[in-house]
Scaffold this active site. Structure first.
Site, PDB file in Angstrom:
ATOM      1  N   HIS A 132       0.854  -1.184   0.000  1.00 46.44           N
ATOM      2  CA  HIS A 132       0.000   0.000   0.000  1.00 46.44           C
ATOM      3  C   HIS A 132       0.894   1.239   0.000  1.00 46.44           C
ATOM      4  O   HIS A 132       2.070   1.179   0.394  1.00 46.44           O
ATOM      5  CB  HIS A 132      -0.893   0.027   1.242  1.00 46.44           C
ATOM      6  CG  HIS A 132      -2.024  -0.957   1.192  1.00 46.44           C
ATOM      7  ND1 HIS A 132      -3.009  -0.904   0.228  1.00 46.44           N
ATOM      8  CD2 HIS A 132      -2.338  -2.012   2.000  1.00 46.44           C
ATOM      9  CE1 HIS A 132      -3.881  -1.878   0.439  1.00 46.44           C
ATOM     10  NE2 HIS A 132      -3.499  -2.574   1.507  1.00 46.44           N
ATOM     11  N   CYS A 174      -0.463   2.386  -4.387  1.00 47.68           N
ATOM     12  CA  CYS A 174      -1.242   3.599  -4.636  1.00 47.68           C
ATOM     13  C   CYS A 174      -0.395   4.823  -4.329  1.00 47.68           C
ATOM     14  O   CYS A 174       0.484   4.790  -3.467  1.00 47.68           O
ATOM     15  CB  CYS A 174      -2.500   3.621  -3.779  1.00 47.68           C
ATOM     16  SG  CYS A 174      -3.778   2.468  -4.310  1.00 47.68           S
TER      17      CYS A 174
END
Length: 305
Positions: A132, A174
């Site tokens: 992430h 991301c």
């Protein structure tokens, strides 16, 4: 009184002083492209990085500390195994870290930097982060770390054994919460098969042998991102991420002697223009990978087979 170049920005308070960093001149050394303040001139002037060996580290984070409130990254194992396999095929000494904490990442990087004899014969470093992320950070399983801080482990100051050697960071993460947008157009087949390719040239800057050069800490880095800054990066729980899938395919199919820039450009096109995310949001949703290069030479990987 010696005058200094000024910055086109306000740097601290008026009257702030800066300390000059001493520069070590180049020595006439031919057996190595690294060492204590020494750089062989033939290595400096090469148009292509000479790569015959390398180190690749794949950090694959799937499960995170509950306190971070992050979802499990199901499907990332496929990404990790495919890239690990590609680097092995390219002859890299590869390692895979699953669900790494910040301390485990630091320990691995320090292990690499501490083995100076291995680094002297290492021609390239690749670090893959499957995790992430935010616009400027990535998550280890126990917390967030700045991407800048990750890369600084191997910059010119902290890892002199990798001077003039490519350091490639590949990030499937991301970089924000926005969804990429775009437009849809019909593709009309061109009946004329003759297509002119644009050409470009560059002038290589050569320092006179014996002159002192400065190696920026950011030199010879290549950051490859699965998405553009500010936007999310998609991953399928069954097939992995489209970015890694296309990157792995292009690494497997790349031609002998082909510059890595071309490989990444094809990945940009296939993900950016060919991938159609399945998302509940209305409208045209896209994902546009990108790469930021501080490389100073062409980067060509030598296929093992």
């Amino acid at each position: 009184m010696e005058k200094f170049d000024e910055l086109d920005a306000v740097a601290g308070n008026k009257g702030e002083t800066f300390t000059k960093t001493p520069i070590v001149p180049i020595a006439n050394e031919t057996e190595s492209n690294s060492g204590q303040g020494k750089i062989a001139a033939e290595h400096l002037n090469q148009a292509e990085y000479p790569i015959s060996s390398g180190i690749a580290v794949v950090i694959n984070n799937i499960n995170f500390d509950d306190r971070l409130n992050l979802t499990d990254r199901i499907g990332s194992d496929l990404d990790a195994s495919s890239l690990f396999q590609r680097f092995m095929e390219l002859g890299f000494d590869s390692d895979l870290l699953n669900d790494a904490t910040k301390n485990e990442m630091e320990t691995k990087f320090n292990e690499i930097k501490g083995d100076k004899e291995s680094l002297k014969i290492t021609d390239c470093l690749i670090v893959v982060l499957l995790t992430h992320g935010t616009e400027d950070s990535v998550y280890m399983t126990d917390g967030v770390v700045k991407i800048k801080n990750v890369m600084e482990h191997f910059n010119a100051t902290n890892c002199p054994e990798l001077h003039l050697k490519p350091k490639v960071f590949i990030l499937q993460a991301c970089r924000g919460s926005d969804l990429g947008g775009g437009v849809e157009r019909k593709v009309i087949r061109n009946r004329d098969p003759n297509q002119a390719d644009a050409s470009a040239s560059y002038v290589e800057y050569d320092e006179e042998f014996g002159e002192t050069i400065r190696i920026p800490n950011e030199a010879d880095f290549l950051a490859v991102y699965s998405t553009s800054t500010g936007y999310g990066s998609f991953r399928n729980t069954e097939t992995g991420s489209p970015f890694v899938r296309h990157l792995s395919d292009e690494l497997r199919e790349m031609k002998k002697g082909e510059d890595f820039y071309k490989v990444l450009t094809r990945v940009n096109k296939k993900v950016g223009m060919g991938y159609k995310p399945k998302h509940k949001s209305e409208g045209v949703i896209t994902q546009m990978p990108c790469f930021i290069s501080h490389l100073t030479k062409d980067l060509v990987f030598k296929q093992k087979v």
